[in-house]
Write an enzyme that holds these catalytic residues in place. Structure first.
Site, PDB file in Angstrom:
ATOM      1  N   LYS A 167       0.847  -1.201   0.000  1.00  0.00           N
ATOM      2  CA  LYS A 167       0.000   0.000   0.000  1.00  0.00           C
ATOM      3  C   LYS A 167       0.871   1.236   0.000  1.00  0.00           C
ATOM      4  CE  LYS A 167       0.917   1.346   4.367  1.00  0.00           C
ATOM      5  NZ  LYS A 167       1.671   2.537   4.688  1.00  0.00           N
ATOM      6  N   ASP A 179      -2.382  -1.855   9.968  1.00  0.00           N
ATOM      7  CA  ASP A 179      -2.526  -1.882   8.503  1.00  0.00           C
ATOM      8  C   ASP A 179      -3.060  -3.213   7.982  1.00  0.00           C
ATOM      9  OD1 ASP A 179      -1.491   0.671   8.380  1.00  0.00           O
ATOM     10  OD2 ASP A 179       0.526   0.026   7.803  1.00  0.00           O
TER      11      ASP A 179
END
Ligand code: C5P
Length: 321
Positions: A19, A149
């Site tokens: 990401k 995350d």
């Protein structure tokens, strides 16, 4: 009614994306040591693959990018993910032992959520291997307990994260975005980057600067993402952790400058760094940027990637009846 009996797989392989944070707004540290965030996560096509298979006892191997830097014991998030999923699914004893093979392309401690991704991939892989039938919502709950995350690595796409990053809302995004990712020469530990952020903020406050403790979403960025126009998105990329990452790795300034000089529409440190993410005009420009950044000697290596892409996804499911 005929009920299909699915064969028990001998091994399951899951691909999981890296990401970048298109916005990372960070508030003042909470009592639990975490920082309240408003962030726009964006999953990109650089990925790791994780295979799980039944084994006599827990084991973990790592190959590929930065493999030597990855622990192969229970401190690895993937190992902890397998244990957490077995507990949530009620899989016990010898049935819960798996061999986890991680093939890394996402560098370690790079601000790209590689370790979180391996944890998310292991959750999806074990859910499939054990045919545990946990829903996406169940998996997201287990994921949030593993790390901030990890839920986004499950979800993928583009999403707004709140809380410590684990409370997600999918975001409406048009088109795809092309990136060059420049890897740093050494990793930056997330905890230390946040600690530096706190110190820099305290210094600014002592000098009389006023700052809001409440991070907020950039509506301009969200509008630009809906337009699908990278020229509008580029200047709106922002990361509150960037000054902290730059103070720890001053050479990253040269990396960011080099990308801007080669026409990047936006240049930003990804998450807690040290990876720098450059938004390109199209796929050809992203390739060109990656080549130029590598050649300029301002990073360890640079690759191109595009997003958004899906989160952790089963790619191979070796059947056995
Ligand atoms: O949640 P995770 O284990 O990935 O976080 C790693 C470290 O990053 C935490 O120990 C904390 O120091 C920092 N962090 C934070 N605020 C967040 C997310 C992470 O301070 N919202």
């Amino acid at each position: 009614m005929i009920t299909a009996i699915r064969p028990v797989p001998a091994a399951v392989t899951v691909r999981v994306p890296a990401k970048v944070n298109l916005q990372l707004a960070v508030g003042s540290v909470r009592d639990d040591g975490y920082h309240p965030l408003v962030t726009v996560f964006h999953a990109v096509s650089l990925s790791d693959e994780v295979t799980v298979r039944p084994a006599p006892r827990m084991a973990l191997t790592v190959t590929g990018e930065d493999a030597d830097a990855v622990p192969t014991d229970r401190s690895n998030l993937a190992w902890r993910a397998a244990i957490a999923l077995a507990k949530a699914a009620g899989v016990r004893g010898a049935d819960a032992a798996v061999r986890i093979e991680i093939r890394k392309r996402i560098p370690v401690a790079a601000g790209l959520a590689g370790g979180s991704g391996d944890g998310a991939a292991t959750l999806v892989a074990c859910n499939e291997l054990w045919q545990a039938g946990l829903s996406q919502r169940d998996l997201a709950e287990v994921a949030a307990a593993l790390g901030s995350d990890v839920p986004f690595s499950l979800m993928g796409g583009t999403a707004v994260g709140r809380g410590r990053g684990e409370q997600l809302t999918p975001a409406l995004v048009a088109g795809s975005y092309h990136w060059a990712l420049a890897f740093g020469r050494a990793g930056l530990p997330t905890t230390q980057v946040y600690a530096t952020f706190d110190r820099l903020r305290a210094t600014r406050t002592a000098a009389g600067a006023t700052q809001s403790a409440e991070p907020s979403l950039s509506t301009e960025l969200m509008t630009a993402l809906r337009s699908g126009d990278p020229e509008r998105v580029g200047p709106l990329l922002m990361n509150d952790l960037q000054p902290a990452a730059l103070s720890m790795e001053p050479d990253l300034r040269r990396t960011l400058t080099a990308g801007r000089e080669h026409g990047a529409l936006g240049a930003i440190v990804s998450g807690s760094g040290p990876t720098c993410a450059f938004l390109a005009t199209d796929a050809a420009h992203a390739r060109e940027l990656a080549v130029l950044l590598t050649g300029a000697g301002v990073c360890r290596a640079a690759v191109r990637a595009s997003g958004p892409v899906p989160g952790a996804t089963v790619v191979r499911d070796g059947g056995r009846s």
